[in-house]
Design a protein around this motif. Structure first.
Motif, PDB file in Angstrom:
ATOM      1  N   UNK A   1      59.960  75.022 -12.361  1.00 41.95           N
ATOM      2  CA  UNK A   1      60.696  74.463 -13.493  1.00 41.95           C
ATOM      3  C   UNK A   1      60.070  74.793 -14.842  1.00 41.95           C
ATOM      4  N   UNK A   2      58.760  74.762 -14.947  1.00 41.02           N
ATOM      5  CA  UNK A   2      58.112  74.967 -16.242  1.00 41.02           C
ATOM      6  C   UNK A   2      58.091  76.426 -16.682  1.00 41.02           C
TER       7      UNK A   2
ATOM      8  N   UNK B   1      62.792  80.470 -22.582  1.00 39.85           N
ATOM      9  CA  UNK B   1      61.870  80.783 -23.681  1.00 39.85           C
ATOM     10  C   UNK B   1      60.574  81.386 -23.141  1.00 39.85           C
ATOM     11  N   UNK B   2      60.029  80.774 -22.093  1.00 41.37           N
ATOM     12  CA  UNK B   2      58.817  81.297 -21.463  1.00 41.37           C
ATOM     13  C   UNK B   2      59.052  82.719 -20.939  1.00 41.37           C
ATOM     14  N   UNK B   3      60.146  82.927 -20.239  1.00 45.51           N
ATOM     15  CA  UNK B   3      60.451  84.248 -19.682  1.00 45.51           C
ATOM     16  C   UNK B   3      60.581  85.291 -20.787  1.00 45.51           C
ATOM     17  N   UNK B   4      61.249  84.935 -21.868  1.00 42.41           N
ATOM     18  CA  UNK B   4      61.437  85.858 -22.985  1.00 42.41           C
ATOM     19  C   UNK B   4      60.099  86.223 -23.624  1.00 42.41           C
TER      20      UNK B   4
ATOM     21  N   UNK C   1      62.822  88.369 -19.137  1.00 44.36           N
ATOM     22  CA  UNK C   1      64.196  87.900 -19.237  1.00 44.36           C
ATOM     23  C   UNK C   1      65.039  88.516 -18.119  1.00 44.36           C
ATOM     24  N   UNK C   2      65.696  87.693 -17.313  1.00 44.28           N
ATOM     25  CA  UNK C   2      66.526  88.212 -16.216  1.00 44.28           C
ATOM     26  C   UNK C   2      67.618  89.147 -16.752  1.00 44.28           C
ATOM     27  N   UNK C   3      67.798  90.287 -16.097  1.00 47.37           N
ATOM     28  CA  UNK C   3      68.790  91.254 -16.572  1.00 47.37           C
ATOM     29  C   UNK C   3      69.934  91.467 -15.587  1.00 47.37           C
ATOM     30  N   UNK C   4      69.798  90.970 -14.375  1.00 49.83           N
ATOM     31  CA  UNK C   4      70.857  91.166 -13.380  1.00 49.83           C
ATOM     32  C   UNK C   4      72.113  90.416 -13.809  1.00 49.83           C
ATOM     33  N   UNK C   5      73.248  91.086 -13.714  1.00 48.96           N
ATOM     34  CA  UNK C   5      74.530  90.481 -14.062  1.00 48.96           C
ATOM     35  C   UNK C   5      75.262  89.969 -12.826  1.00 48.96           C
ATOM     36  N   UNK C   6      74.910  90.506 -11.689  1.00 51.22           N
ATOM     37  CA  UNK C   6      75.551  90.117 -10.423  1.00 51.22           C
ATOM     38  C   UNK C   6      74.502  90.294  -9.322  1.00 51.22           C
TER      39      UNK C   6
END
Length: 76
Positions: free
Chosen positions: A49-50, A56-59, A64-69
């Motif tokens: 969760x954190x 914000x943390x991922x960015x 940052x997740x890039x998968x669209x599907x």
């Protein structure tokens, strides 16, 4: 995969279960219809969760997740 399953199926799983699910889906595609596959999704998403669920943390860490599907399920 964890984000996809939470959004689309309401399954709140952790990264180990997500990778387990990806492997299961790849196997299902390779075997085709008419087979039964059993797997255990052994962890929840609570430990993530954190960080994992914090955009914000991922960015900030270039994650940052890039998968669209489900394009990462490709069985080639």
């Amino acid at each position: 995969m964890s984000r996809f399953l939470l959004k689309n199926d309401g399954l709140f799983i952790g990264s180990s279960s997500a990778m387990n699910y990806v492997g299961t889906m790849r196997l299902a595609r390779l075997l085709g219809p008419g087979h039964t596959i059993v797997t255990i999704l052994c962890d929840s998403g609570l430990r993530h969760l954190s960080k994992f669920c914090n955009l914000e943390y991922l960015s900030q860490h270039g994650l940052t997740p890039s998968a669209k599907a489900l394009e990462f399920l490709d069985c080639r």
